[in-house]
Motif scaffolding. Structure first.
Motif, PDB file in Angstrom:
ATOM      1  N   ASN A 360      12.548 122.556 -42.345  1.00 15.29           N
ATOM      2  CA  ASN A 360      13.441 122.870 -41.230  1.00 15.29           C
ATOM      3  C   ASN A 360      13.229 121.931 -40.051  1.00 15.29           C
ATOM      4  O   ASN A 360      14.191 121.504 -39.404  1.00 15.29           O
ATOM      5  N   ASP A 361      11.972 121.613 -39.759  1.00 17.07           N
ATOM      6  CA  ASP A 361      11.680 120.686 -38.661  1.00 17.07           C
ATOM      7  C   ASP A 361      12.313 119.317 -38.928  1.00 17.07           C
ATOM      8  O   ASP A 361      12.945 118.715 -38.044  1.00 17.07           O
ATOM      9  N   ILE A 362      12.130 118.814 -40.144  1.00 20.79           N
ATOM     10  CA  ILE A 362      12.649 117.484 -40.485  1.00 20.79           C
ATOM     11  C   ILE A 362      14.167 117.449 -40.393  1.00 20.79           C
ATOM     12  O   ILE A 362      14.761 116.565 -39.751  1.00 20.79           O
ATOM     13  N   ILE A 363      14.822 118.399 -41.025  1.00 22.35           N
ATOM     14  CA  ILE A 363      16.289 118.408 -41.075  1.00 22.35           C
ATOM     15  C   ILE A 363      16.871 118.665 -39.689  1.00 22.35           C
ATOM     16  O   ILE A 363      17.842 118.010 -39.281  1.00 22.35           O
ATOM     17  N   GLU A 364      16.290 119.590 -38.943  1.00 25.60           N
ATOM     18  CA  GLU A 364      16.813 119.943 -37.625  1.00 25.60           C
ATOM     19  C   GLU A 364      16.782 118.758 -36.666  1.00 25.60           C
ATOM     20  O   GLU A 364      17.773 118.440 -36.012  1.00 25.60           O
ATOM     21  N   TYR A 365      15.656 118.081 -36.591  1.00 23.45           N
ATOM     22  CA  TYR A 365      15.517 117.036 -35.574  1.00 23.45           C
ATOM     23  C   TYR A 365      16.105 115.699 -36.009  1.00 23.45           C
ATOM     24  O   TYR A 365      16.521 114.911 -35.153  1.00 23.45           O
ATOM     25  N   GLU A 366      16.181 115.448 -37.297  1.00 15.11           N
ATOM     26  CA  GLU A 366      16.786 114.185 -37.746  1.00 15.11           C
ATOM     27  C   GLU A 366      18.252 114.119 -37.342  1.00 15.11           C
ATOM     28  O   GLU A 366      18.754 113.063 -36.957  1.00 15.11           O
ATOM     29  N   LYS A 367      18.948 115.239 -37.386  1.00 16.77           N
ATOM     30  CA  LYS A 367      20.388 115.223 -37.115  1.00 16.77           C
ATOM     31  C   LYS A 367      20.718 115.198 -35.624  1.00 16.77           C
ATOM     32  O   LYS A 367      21.874 114.946 -35.263  1.00 16.77           O
ATOM     33  N   CYS A 368      19.723 115.443 -34.743  1.00 21.47           N
ATOM     34  CA  CYS A 368      20.033 115.439 -33.311  1.00 21.47           C
ATOM     35  C   CYS A 368      19.228 114.382 -32.549  1.00 21.47           C
ATOM     36  O   CYS A 368      19.067 114.472 -31.329  1.00 21.47           O
ATOM     37  N   THR A 369      18.718 113.385 -33.278  1.00 18.24           N
ATOM     38  CA  THR A 369      17.960 112.311 -32.648  1.00 18.24           C
ATOM     39  C   THR A 369      18.874 111.151 -32.289  1.00 18.24           C
ATOM     40  O   THR A 369      19.676 110.698 -33.114  1.00 18.24           O
ATOM     41  N   ASP A 370      18.765 110.668 -31.064  1.00 20.34           N
ATOM     42  CA  ASP A 370      19.532 109.510 -30.621  1.00 20.34           C
ATOM     43  C   ASP A 370      19.033 108.268 -31.363  1.00 20.34           C
ATOM     44  O   ASP A 370      18.005 108.303 -32.041  1.00 20.34           O
ATOM     45  N   ARG A 371      19.764 107.171 -31.219  1.00 16.56           N
ATOM     46  CA  ARG A 371      19.360 105.928 -31.881  1.00 16.56           C
ATOM     47  C   ARG A 371      18.166 105.338 -31.133  1.00 16.56           C
ATOM     48  O   ARG A 371      18.257 104.322 -30.439  1.00 16.56           O
ATOM     49  N   GLY A 372      17.047 105.990 -31.293  1.00 17.44           N
ATOM     50  CA  GLY A 372      15.857 105.621 -30.551  1.00 17.44           C
ATOM     51  C   GLY A 372      15.042 104.539 -31.233  1.00 17.44           C
ATOM     52  O   GLY A 372      15.561 103.772 -32.052  1.00 17.44           O
ATOM     53  N   PRO A 373      13.744 104.471 -30.949  1.00 18.62           N
ATOM     54  CA  PRO A 373      12.870 103.438 -31.511  1.00 18.62           C
ATOM     55  C   PRO A 373      12.842 103.476 -33.036  1.00 18.62           C
ATOM     56  O   PRO A 373      12.989 104.544 -33.646  1.00 18.62           O
ATOM     57  N   GLY A 374      12.637 102.301 -33.641  1.00 20.74           N
ATOM     58  CA  GLY A 374      12.597 102.211 -35.100  1.00 20.74           C
ATOM     59  C   GLY A 374      11.525 103.076 -35.725  1.00 20.74           C
ATOM     60  O   GLY A 374      11.685 103.566 -36.843  1.00 20.74           O
ATOM     61  N   MET A 375      10.433 103.299 -35.003  1.00 24.17           N
ATOM     62  CA  MET A 375       9.343 104.094 -35.560  1.00 24.17           C
ATOM     63  C   MET A 375       9.790 105.534 -35.812  1.00 24.17           C
ATOM     64  O   MET A 375       9.232 106.216 -36.669  1.00 24.17           O
ATOM     65  N   THR A 376      10.797 105.990 -35.081  1.00 29.34           N
ATOM     66  CA  THR A 376      11.336 107.329 -35.297  1.00 29.34           C
ATOM     67  C   THR A 376      11.841 107.491 -36.721  1.00 29.34           C
ATOM     68  O   THR A 376      11.544 108.472 -37.405  1.00 29.34           O
ATOM     69  N   TYR A 377      12.592 106.516 -37.191  1.00 30.87           N
ATOM     70  CA  TYR A 377      13.225 106.642 -38.503  1.00 30.87           C
ATOM     71  C   TYR A 377      12.228 106.480 -39.639  1.00 30.87           C
ATOM     72  O   TYR A 377      12.444 107.014 -40.734  1.00 30.87           O
ATOM     73  N   SER A 378      11.147 105.778 -39.403  1.00 29.88           N
ATOM     74  CA  SER A 378      10.100 105.716 -40.428  1.00 29.88           C
ATOM     75  C   SER A 378       9.491 107.106 -40.632  1.00 29.88           C
ATOM     76  O   SER A 378       9.167 107.487 -41.754  1.00 29.88           O
ATOM     77  N   MET A 379       9.361 107.867 -39.539  1.00 22.74           N
ATOM     78  CA  MET A 379       8.818 109.219 -39.647  1.00 22.74           C
ATOM     79  C   MET A 379       9.782 110.152 -40.380  1.00 22.74           C
ATOM     80  O   MET A 379       9.380 110.964 -41.215  1.00 22.74           O
ATOM     81  N   TYR A 380      11.072 110.034 -40.085  1.00 19.75           N
ATOM     82  CA  TYR A 380      12.053 110.852 -40.791  1.00 19.75           C
ATOM     83  C   TYR A 380      12.159 110.437 -42.256  1.00 19.75           C
ATOM     84  O   TYR A 380      12.376 111.272 -43.137  1.00 19.75           O
ATOM     85  N   SER A 381      11.998 109.151 -42.513  1.00 20.12           N
ATOM     86  CA  SER A 381      12.028 108.678 -43.897  1.00 20.12           C
ATOM     87  C   SER A 381      10.875 109.278 -44.685  1.00 20.12           C
ATOM     88  O   SER A 381      11.049 109.763 -45.816  1.00 20.12           O
ATOM     89  N   ILE A 382       9.686 109.281 -44.099  1.00 24.31           N
ATOM     90  CA  ILE A 382       8.523 109.896 -44.751  1.00 24.31           C
ATOM     91  C   ILE A 382       8.778 111.384 -44.969  1.00 24.31           C
ATOM     92  O   ILE A 382       8.462 111.942 -46.032  1.00 24.31           O
ATOM     93  N   GLY A 383       9.372 112.025 -43.971  1.00 23.68           N
ATOM     94  CA  GLY A 383       9.676 113.442 -44.103  1.00 23.68           C
ATOM     95  C   GLY A 383      10.631 113.734 -45.239  1.00 23.68           C
ATOM     96  O   GLY A 383      10.446 114.684 -46.013  1.00 23.68           O
ATOM     97  N   MET A 384      11.665 112.900 -45.385  1.00 25.64           N
ATOM     98  CA  MET A 384      12.627 113.088 -46.467  1.00 25.64           C
ATOM     99  C   MET A 384      11.983 112.840 -47.838  1.00 25.64           C
ATOM    100  O   MET A 384      12.347 113.485 -48.829  1.00 25.64           O
ATOM    101  N   LEU A 385      11.024 111.928 -47.880  1.00 31.02           N
ATOM    102  CA  LEU A 385      10.287 111.724 -49.130  1.00 31.02           C
ATOM    103  C   LEU A 385       9.529 112.990 -49.497  1.00 31.02           C
ATOM    104  O   LEU A 385       9.455 113.375 -50.669  1.00 31.02           O
ATOM    105  N   GLU A 386       8.942 113.649 -48.496  1.00 33.68           N
ATOM    106  CA  GLU A 386       8.254 114.922 -48.746  1.00 33.68           C
ATOM    107  C   GLU A 386       9.211 115.957 -49.334  1.00 33.68           C
ATOM    108  O   GLU A 386       8.827 116.758 -50.186  1.00 33.68           O
ATOM    109  N   LEU A 387      10.460 115.918 -48.859  1.00 29.63           N
ATOM    110  CA  LEU A 387      11.450 116.899 -49.314  1.00 29.63           C
ATOM    111  C   LEU A 387      12.105 116.493 -50.625  1.00 29.63           C
ATOM    112  O   LEU A 387      12.920 117.241 -51.174  1.00 29.63           O
TER     113      LEU A 387
END
Length: 402
Positions: A360-387
């Motif tokens: 829930n944390d991964i899905i909730e925050y990935e969809k409402c994150t602005d186009r921020g720093p590249g390191m943000t998307y590496s964290m969401y990518s790792i999270g999606m791998l977990e899922l």
């Protein structure tokens, strides 16, 4: 060949400098200048001077190959000595080869191989630029006690940059401790240094940076399996004093210890109460202080255990109905955020939680994150791998790579 004296002004002039420099007609005139920090991090921080010797860059160059040299040091003599060494290498046609030998050592020591050629270039170039910010003496000589100079860390915008309002003012910030060092530490664990915070608003509110310094020390210990760092270089003092800081920073609200008036890693929101990441990182800081004290044969402060206990310890915001972690007290689902924050609880902090909460944390925050720093998307990518969402992870990884 004469010396052209030039002084850079940083707040006020720093004048000195008259010393002979090896002449070399092929390299042209030389400029010598100095700069001094006029706005130190704290009243007790060192006021550093940097002395530089440089070839003068011509405004117009003829066709062909041109060499310009730049050297710096903490004293004028040191800068001159390094410049003379560069001239010596140049005259003996070994300037490039000495550079290549140094990098050959690095690539022989560590390497990261990936199948995709374009991505391999990205990985290698990223590693190149990060390691370039560290002194190669430290890479080739892991004996920290014999450094010939002090090293003040790696800035996300480079320490040599940082005009007013730009690139974190050249400060190190938490990017070193949470984003850079963990990866570099696996390759060169001896590269572990300090952290500072830029700007009044960040220094006042973004206090998770304190815990991230201890996170870096903790990672060093866990990666190397050695607790020796805590007996030297003031590391134990950092761990102890930061733990004491969190004890002094929390307030009891009748149910939990709370930390009010902070800035989350999501810099769109500050002066908030109980930032989920800040509180979780503070708790890890306290738990590591307890572990470190026991390893060193010291008695942990009982307040550390009281504040860090799982129940009635530091509050970690949680919505029982929606089964996710609100970013801070009062956060409303769907509110735009700048960058990864809550998602960092699972990785890299490793906070234990039920699988559905992590999802829930991964899905909730990935969809409402602005186009921020590249390191943000590496964290969401790792999270999606977990899922197990490999396609989504791949798309997010491509964003991070860009």
């Amino acid at each position: 060949m004469g010396i052209l004296l030039h002084v850079i002004e940083l707040g006020y002039l720093v004048l000195s400098l008259y010393e002979e420099i090896s002449p070399d007609e092929k390299l042209g005139e030389v400029t010598v200048f100095a700069a001094q920090i006029t706005d130190p991090e704290t009243k007790d921080s060192p006021v550093l001077k940097v002395y530089c010797v440089s070839s003068i860059f011509s405004k117009e160059l003829s066709k062909g190959h041109h060499t310009f040299l730049f050297a710096f040091g903490y004293t004028h003599n040191e800068a001159v000595e390094f410049y003379n060494l560069a001239v010596h290498y140049y005259n003996n046609k070994s300037l490039m080869s000495s550079h290549q030998r140094s990098w050959d050592f690095v690539w022989r020591s560590v390497n990261v191989d990936v199948d995709n050629t374009d991505f391999a270039k990205t990985v290698k170039s990223s590693l190149f630029f990060i390691l370039s910010a560290f002194p190669h003496f430290a890479l080739e000589n892991p004996d920290l006690e014999n450094y010939p100079f002090d090293f003040y860390g790696v800035s996300p915008g480079s320490l040599g940059n940082g005009s007013d309002g730009e690139d974190y003012w050249g400060h190190v910030f938490w990017d070193q401790d949470l984003w850079m060092l963990p990866g570099v530490m696996l390759l060169f664990p001896q590269l572990d240094r300090s952290d500072v915070c830029p700007g009044a608003i960040y220094a006042k509110y973004q206090q998770h940076i304190t815990a991230c310094v201890v996170y870096a020390i903790r990672q060093y210990v866990y990666v190397t399996g050695s607790w020796d760092i805590l007996t030297k270089d003031g590391a134990w003092d950092i761990v102890k004093e930061t733990a004491d800081y969190w004890v002094s920073r929390v307030e009891w609200d009748g149910s939990n210890f709370v930390i009010d008036h902070v800035m989350d890693p999501d810099e769109y929101h500050y002066n908030v109460n109980n930032s989920c990441f800040t509180n979780a990182a503070a708790r890890l800081n306290l738990l590591f202080a307890i572990e470190a004290a026991e390893k060193l044969g010291k008695i942990p402060d009982p307040r550390w255990e009281t504040v860090s206990q799982e129940k009635q310890g530091i509050k970690i915001p949680f919505d029982d109905k929606l089964r996710y972690h609100p970013e801070y007290d009062g956060y409303t689902q769907g509110t735009l955020i700048k960058q990864a924050s809550v998602v960092l609880l699972g990785y890299p902090l490793g906070v234990s939680m039920d699988p559905d909460v992590r999802r829930n944390d991964i899905i909730e925050y990935e969809k409402c994150t602005d186009r921020g720093p590249g390191m943000t998307y590496s964290m969401y990518s790792i999270g999606m791998l977990e899922l197990g969402q490999l396609d989504t992870a791949a798309e997010l990884f491509k964003i991070a790579q860009r």
